[in-house]
Design a protein around this motif. Structure first.
Motif, mmCIF file in Angstrom:
data_model
loop_
_atom_site.group_PDB
_atom_site.id
_atom_site.type_symbol
_atom_site.label_atom_id
_atom_site.label_comp_id
_atom_site.label_asym_id
_atom_site.label_seq_id
_atom_site.Cartn_x
_atom_site.Cartn_y
_atom_site.Cartn_z
ATOM 1 N N PRO A 60 46.089 22.466 27.856
ATOM 2 C CA PRO A 60 45.035 22.566 28.867
ATOM 3 C C PRO A 60 45.458 23.452 30.038
ATOM 4 O O PRO A 60 46.637 23.569 30.358
ATOM 5 C CB PRO A 60 44.850 21.118 29.324
ATOM 6 C CG PRO A 60 46.196 20.496 29.092
ATOM 7 C CD PRO A 60 46.744 21.148 27.869
ATOM 8 N N ASN A 61 44.481 24.052 30.670
ATOM 9 C CA ASN A 61 44.696 24.849 31.881
ATOM 10 C C ASN A 61 44.141 24.057 33.058
ATOM 11 O O ASN A 61 42.927 23.888 33.172
ATOM 12 C CB ASN A 61 43.989 26.198 31.759
ATOM 13 C CG ASN A 61 44.168 27.063 33.010
ATOM 14 O OD1 ASN A 61 44.827 26.662 33.965
ATOM 15 N ND2 ASN A 61 43.563 28.243 32.996
ATOM 16 N N PRO A 62 45.008 23.529 33.942
ATOM 17 C CA PRO A 62 44.515 22.685 35.042
ATOM 18 C C PRO A 62 43.580 23.421 35.992
ATOM 19 O O PRO A 62 42.842 22.784 36.745
ATOM 20 C CB PRO A 62 45.813 22.249 35.742
ATOM 21 C CG PRO A 62 46.828 23.255 35.338
ATOM 22 C CD PRO A 62 46.458 23.704 33.970
ATOM 23 N N LEU A 63 43.613 24.756 35.985
ATOM 24 C CA LEU A 63 42.732 25.533 36.860
ATOM 25 C C LEU A 63 41.369 25.789 36.235
ATOM 26 O O LEU A 63 40.464 26.310 36.891
ATOM 27 C CB LEU A 63 43.394 26.876 37.211
ATOM 28 C CG LEU A 63 44.747 26.772 37.951
ATOM 29 C CD1 LEU A 63 45.298 28.157 38.223
ATOM 30 C CD2 LEU A 63 44.597 25.980 39.241
ATOM 31 N N ASN A 64 41.228 25.434 34.986
ATOM 32 C CA ASN A 64 39.950 25.610 34.297
ATOM 33 C C ASN A 64 39.090 24.376 34.560
ATOM 34 O O ASN A 64 39.430 23.273 34.139
ATOM 35 C CB ASN A 64 40.194 25.786 32.796
ATOM 36 C CG ASN A 64 38.916 26.100 32.032
ATOM 37 O OD1 ASN A 64 37.845 25.570 32.323
ATOM 38 N ND2 ASN A 64 39.042 26.960 31.025
#
Length: 662
Positions: free
Chosen positions: A489-493
């Protein structure tokens, strides 16, 4: 279904269903979901899921308070409030009737050993010995009294195993094969009333010994690869297939046969015919281990078994039955190791006193003293684990994690004791025919494989430990990632953050509670200051293990199943802490000073294993002083000068010194 599966026997009021249908639509297990989401092949995920489901079904046989999540080890790792006494064995008690059976059995084997009539011309335990043991009740120790047995507790049974192993480990091992993993446990735990009445009396009096036929040429740890089948034809099942490495497997004996019936793993109780024919034959092979017992392959070709011989568990299938008896066998292996190492030590002491180098007995050399002291520590730890695990089984616990620890530790210590301590002390004489090591080396090594190879079992221990935590906190995260179609996962997405918000908040709550709340243990009740320090260290380590394990799960996530080396290493550290705690508590309540000193020695060694440290000069002094003390006590006992020797060696007889020199 009764919710209390007490003392590993099925309550009489549990009714067996007339038929257990195939269950193709079972929900996915945790292991199957994790592997599938982690990218494993559909076949691997499905096969692993079958075994994981079988494990769940065994769990369901036990009352909730006795299941793995409420076991002492699982709670020590994941809970903050724990009872130290959960890791302490209870005082040994034995009924007079069981004690009589044990003493008579020991006397029979001791007599035959001394008269050299224990083994026949084929090198196997003779039928006469087996029959004599049957007349005094040896084979029926774990069979309930109503079926002609003694109804011994597991604690009484493992104590007997240790004592018998000091005379002959094979005779001790046969009792375990017969009673724990042979036909006795499957019938008494899963048989109908009619099946119990038909099979248990003859299993109890030794008219027929038993085995459990599970392993196949292509199915060892992967039990989903079973190929033996049974097809219903009128009143019989027609069996076709082959089994391998089956101890006690000879014509005329009774086996629990694991086979596939309608694609469902199942167990048939089979009375093997007295002679082989075109439908039943043996695959005979030479095997170094267990050479004093019968070990053969079984070949079935259109072999007929009455349909009423099928065991029908109220839930689960044949794998449930197979898994159930394994823990009994595992703790018995540890108890056997405790006896075998006593035998080794009793042989080491007179040799070390006799053998001289540079004008001095080697018993005065530090290296030999260290070997004697270390073996004493190993013996005490195996005693402690055997007593503790058998107590848990008697109380009604499943004991999966605890018995795995006992099996791994006992078998590894026996292996190390045989090679590093016993063999090296005796030198070249170890390989003489008739020497304890030379004649039994394969039997000393083989338990590392029995009931599960050590490192593989270590991973099974780890999986049992993380299963509940994984289902609660990591499976929801994995499912959310799978639904998103991403592996990282990309926490900024924003889309990723939104999808993961609930499972991550749930995990964050657990993490915060674990971080803030201190661990609390009840008082150990150990007066010995050295042992009390070991208790404190082990408890602290176990209480911090949950965070360490969870951190590893975060690091590898759904790929954890592929990190076998990391799982094995973490598992071994936690196992070592448990052994340390159990041993310190066991010895702390002992009135024998040498036993307490031996426990201190092994606990120091276990702490170094956990911390990755090196032994100090004080560590060396402790173990060599212990070795010197045991040797001195042995001299006092031999000279009848007021000493008794170490109590753990009482009654253990050593053999003659081979090829003595003048």
């Amino acid at each position: 279904m009764s919710t209390d599966f007490h003392r590993h026997t099925r309550p009489d009021d549990v009714q067996q269903p007339e038929h257990t249908p195939a269950q193709p639509n079972k929900p996915e297990s945790f292991a199957e979901v994790a592997l599938r989401l982690g990218g494993a092949s559909a076949d691997e995920a499905k096969r692993t899921g079958v075994l994981d489901t079988a494990d769940d079904e065994v769990e369901a046989l036990f009352a909730p308070r006795y299941q793995t999540v409420n076991s002492p080890v699982h709670r020590a790792v994941w809970e903050k409030d724990n009872a130290t006494e959960d890791f302490a064995s209870l005082p040994m008690t034995s009924s007079p009737s069981v004690s009589l059976v044990v003493e008579q059995s020991l006397n029979i084997v001791r007599k035959h050993r001394d008269e050299k009539t224990l083994f026949g011309d084929d090198g196997k335990i003779t039928n006469k010995v087996i029959a004599e043991l049957g007349t005094v009740g040896y084979w029926g120790l774990l069979v309930d009294r109503q079926y002609g047995g003694s109804g011994a507790s597991m604690r009484e049974f493992t104590d007997m195993i240790t004592r018998m192993a000091t005379i002959d480990p094979t005779v001790a091992g046969l009792a375990s094969v017969h009673g724990c993993i042979g036909a006795v446990d499957p019938v008494r735990s899963f048989g109908s009333q009619e099946q119990k009445e038909r099979f248990l009396p003859k299993l109890a009096d030794g008219r027929t010994l038993s085995a459990f036929a599970l392993t196949e040429p292509g199915a060892g740890s992967d039990l989903t690869a079973l190929k033996t089948t049974a097809v219903l034809d009128g009143d019989d099942y027609v069996v076709n297939g082959e089994k391998l490495f089956i101890t006690n497997a000879v014509p005329g004996r009774t086996i629990g046969l694991v086979c596939m019936i309608d694609n469902v793993p199942s167990v048939l109780v089979v009375d093997l015919p007295a002679t082989t024919d075109e439908t039943f034959s043996l695959n005979r092979y030479d095997i170094y281990a267990l050479r004093r017992a019968h070990n053969n392959g079984l070949i079935f070709r259109n072999f007929r078994v009455p349909k009423e011989n099928r065991l029908m568990p109220a839930q689960g299938d044949g794998l449930t039955i197979a898994y159930h008896g394994l823990n009994l066998g595992r703790v018995s292996l540890c108890a056997n190791a405790a006896g075998a190492m006593r035998w080794m030590l009793s042989e080491m002491l007179p040799w070390a006193a006799y053998r001289e180098t540079y004008g001095q007995p080697i018993e005065r050399r530090e290296l030999i003293q260290r070997r004697v002291g270390r073996m004493a520590g190993m013996i005490v730890a195996c005693d402690a684990l055997s007593a503790w695990c058998s107590d848990l089984l008697d109380q009604g616990y499943r004991g999966e994690m605890e018995c795995i620890i006992a099996k791994i530790f006992g078998s590894e210590m026996q292996k190390e004791a045989a090679i590093e301590l016993f063999m090296k002390t005796h030198g070249g004489r170890s390989f003489l025919k008739g020497h304890l090591f030379g004649d039994n080396v394969h039997d000393f090594l083989a338990p590392c494989i029995y009931e599960g190879e050590g490192e593989v079992l270590g991973m099974a221990f780890f999986k049992s430990m993380v299963k509940h935590h994984g289902k609660q906190y990591f499976e929801p995260i994995g499912q959310a990632l799978h639904d998103l179609g991403v592996s990282k996962p990309n926490p900024l997405n924003p889309k990723h953050a939104w999808a993961l918000r609930r499972p991550l908040m749930k995990y964050a709550g657990w993490f915060t509670r674990q971080t803030i709340r201190p661990a609390r243990w009840t008082d150990a009740g150990v007066s010995d200051s050295k042992l009390r320090r070991h208790v404190r260290f082990a408890r602290k380590y176990l209480s911090g293990s949950g965070m360490r394990v969870s951190s590893t799960m975060r690091t590898y996530q759904l790929k954890l199943a592929d990190r076998q080396c990391r799982m094995s290493a973490l598992s071994l550290e936690i196992q070592s802490a448990v052994v340390m705690l159990v041993t310190a508590l066991y010895a702390g309540r002992s009135g024998d000073a040498i036993t307490r000193q031996a426990a201190d020695v092994i606990c120091r060694e276990l702490r170094l294993r956990i911390e990755g440290g090196k032994p100090t000069d004080q560590d060396f002094r402790n173990v060599t002083r212990l070795g010197a003390r045991i040797a001195d006590e042995a001299h006092l006992a031999e000279g009848n000068a007021g000493g008794t020797g170490w109590s753990a060696l009482t009654g253990v007889q050593s053999g003659r010194i081979m090829m003595p020199y003048k």
